[in-house]
Enzyme design. Structure first.
Site, PDB file in Angstrom:
ATOM      1  N   CYS A   7      44.768 -31.081  21.872  1.00 13.97           N
ATOM      2  CA  CYS A   7      45.437 -29.734  23.072  1.00 13.97           C
ATOM      3  C   CYS A   7      46.800 -30.017  23.461  1.00 13.97           C
ATOM      4  O   CYS A   7      47.195 -28.761  22.474  1.00 13.97           O
ATOM      5  CB  CYS A   7      44.459 -29.097  23.281  1.00 13.97           C
ATOM      6  SG  CYS A   7      43.163 -28.564  23.563  1.00 13.97           S
ATOM      7  N   HIS A  94      38.469 -32.360  14.284  1.00  9.14           N
ATOM      8  CA  HIS A  94      39.537 -32.920  13.084  1.00  9.14           C
ATOM      9  C   HIS A  94      38.656 -33.161  12.230  1.00  9.14           C
ATOM     10  O   HIS A  94      37.454 -34.145  12.423  1.00  9.14           O
ATOM     11  CB  HIS A  94      40.086 -33.999  14.394  1.00  9.14           C
ATOM     12  CG  HIS A  94      39.070 -35.493  14.688  1.00  9.14           C
ATOM     13  ND1 HIS A  94      38.945 -35.398  15.392  1.00  9.14           N
ATOM     14  CD2 HIS A  94      39.280 -36.636  14.745  1.00  9.14           C
ATOM     15  CE1 HIS A  94      38.335 -36.592  16.369  1.00  9.14           C
ATOM     16  NE2 HIS A  94      38.451 -37.242  15.072  1.00  9.14           N
TER      17      HIS A  94
END
Ligand code: 5GP
Ligand code: ZN
Length: 130
Positions: A7, A94
């Site tokens: 983030c 991811h």
């Protein structure tokens, strides 16, 4: 999410060798590449586990992976772009997009720390290949 490294990377709070982004996704080079060009593609919205993503985001993520794979493959001259999803180290979804030239090259044990200048140079080559 406050304490999530990915983030912070997509918000620019932690530097990264960015290769691509759109409204919902962000791609940057892994600092411990398995092969040159090893890219991480993330959704900007924090979700821990791939198969917890909403269907729409899930499909868009894999569409984005396909989009990034083309310039990535061209930029590093690899035979294929391999795909790995683990997420034990960083609990923010991811996809590892890893240039490969033969079987067995996706093995994480092959990873090693990259020179930051080299990462920047490779990221530029990938961006130019879009
Ligand atoms: P996984 O969670 O899929 O096991 O692996 C997380 C990946 O993120 C690893 O390949 C690791 O090298 C990479 N990684 C961890 N921290 C950073 C960071 O701060 N910047 C970048 N670019 N990659 C990171
Ligand atoms: Zn996150």
């Amino acid at each position: 999410m406050t304490n999530c490294i990915f983030c912070k990377i997509k918000d620019g709070e932690i530097p990264s060798a960015k290769v691509w982004e759109n409204e919902n996704f962000f791609a940057f080079l892994d600092i411990n590449p398995v092969n040159p060009g090893h890219t991480l593609l993330i959704p900007k919205k924090h979700v821990d586990y791939l198969f917890e993503l909403d269907d729409g985001v899930y499909h868009e993520l894999f569409k984005a992976a396909k989009e990034v794979s083309v310039p990535l493959k061209r930029a590093v001259g690899a035979k294929r772009i391999g795909v790995v999803v683990e997420g034990f180290l960083v609990p923010h979804v991811h996809i590892h997009l890893i240039p490969i030239n033969g079987p067995g090259e996706l093995d994480a044990k092959r990873a090693g720390k990259a020179d930051p200048n080299e990462l920047t140079a490779i990221a530029e080559r990938i961006k130019d290949a879009f």
